[in-house]
Design a protein around this motif. Structure first.
Motif, PDB file in Angstrom:
ATOM      1  N   UNK A   3      -7.921   0.877  -0.127  1.00  0.00           N
ATOM      2  CA  UNK A   3      -7.050   1.775   0.628  1.00  0.00           C
ATOM      3  C   UNK A   3      -5.588   1.417   0.422  1.00  0.00           C
ATOM      4  N   UNK A   4      -4.787   2.441   0.378  1.00  0.00           N
ATOM      5  CA  UNK A   4      -3.351   2.268   0.167  1.00  0.00           C
ATOM      6  C   UNK A   4      -2.680   1.777   1.452  1.00  0.00           C
ATOM      7  N   UNK A   5      -1.668   0.957   1.294  1.00  0.00           N
ATOM      8  CA  UNK A   5      -0.877   0.448   2.414  1.00  0.00           C
ATOM      9  C   UNK A   5       0.289   1.410   2.626  1.00  0.00           C
ATOM     10  N   UNK A  10       3.507  -1.652   5.181  1.00  0.00           N
ATOM     11  CA  UNK A  10       4.189  -2.515   4.224  1.00  0.00           C
ATOM     12  C   UNK A  10       5.277  -3.350   4.905  1.00  0.00           C
ATOM     13  N   UNK A  11       5.950  -2.785   5.896  1.00  0.00           N
ATOM     14  CA  UNK A  11       6.965  -3.553   6.640  1.00  0.00           C
ATOM     15  C   UNK A  11       6.318  -4.760   7.318  1.00  0.00           C
ATOM     16  N   UNK A  12       5.127  -4.570   7.858  1.00  0.00           N
ATOM     17  CA  UNK A  12       4.388  -5.669   8.489  1.00  0.00           C
ATOM     18  C   UNK A  12       3.954  -6.681   7.434  1.00  0.00           C
ATOM     19  N   UNK A  13       3.471  -6.181   6.298  1.00  0.00           N
ATOM     20  CA  UNK A  13       3.054  -7.080   5.218  1.00  0.00           C
ATOM     21  C   UNK A  13       4.221  -7.941   4.743  1.00  0.00           C
ATOM     22  N   UNK A  79       0.654  -0.833  -6.931  1.00  0.00           N
ATOM     23  CA  UNK A  79       1.496   0.312  -6.564  1.00  0.00           C
ATOM     24  C   UNK A  79       2.275   0.840  -7.765  1.00  0.00           C
ATOM     25  N   UNK A  80       2.740  -0.053  -8.621  1.00  0.00           N
ATOM     26  CA  UNK A  80       3.442   0.376  -9.834  1.00  0.00           C
ATOM     27  C   UNK A  80       2.516   1.187 -10.723  1.00  0.00           C
TER      28      UNK A  80
END
Length: 122
Positions: A3-5, A10-13, A79-80
């Motif tokens: 699953x995509x973040x 992403x801010x939390x990661x 993601x890239x």
């Protein structure tokens, strides 16, 4: 992790990649100023990340401590690849060409790309 973040997750990661394990309150505190989120919002995002397999949660008394299960570099690569696949049919050269034509590549960027190409033997 398939699953995509999301951007919010992403801010939390990013917080967890900088320091972990952290409690939800610690994550919220580190996000203060950058995000105007309640503790409940932070907990919801952490729960989603746990469900996605991106973050672990270990009981520590009456709270949980969270740590990333996904490496920052691995996430960046994934993601890239998704971006290149989605926008450029899986080909990197049209991406670089578009950036070059839009004049967004600095002289340093161009030098790094040339060195990379040389290193790859092309």
């Amino acid at each position: 992790m398939a699953e995509r973040i999301s951007e919010s997750e992403l801010a939390v990661m990013e917080v967890l990649w900088e320091a972990s394990p952290l409690s939800a309150a610690d994550v919220g505190q580190r996000l203060e100023g950058a995000r105007d989120w309640s503790l409940q919002t932070v907990k919801t995002l952490l729960s989603r990340l746990v469900a996605k397999g991106a973050v672990s949660a270990e009981e520590d008394g009456r709270r949980y401590l969270y740590a990333p299960l996904v490496d920052r570099a691995d996430h960046s690569i994934r993601e890239s690849r998704r971006l290149v696949d989605r926008l450029f049919g899986g080909r990197v050269s049209p991406l670089v060409a578009q950036l070059a034509e839009a004049e967004t590549l600095s002289d340093d960027d161009i030098a790094e790309l040339k060195a990379l190409i040389d290193r790859l033997g092309a």
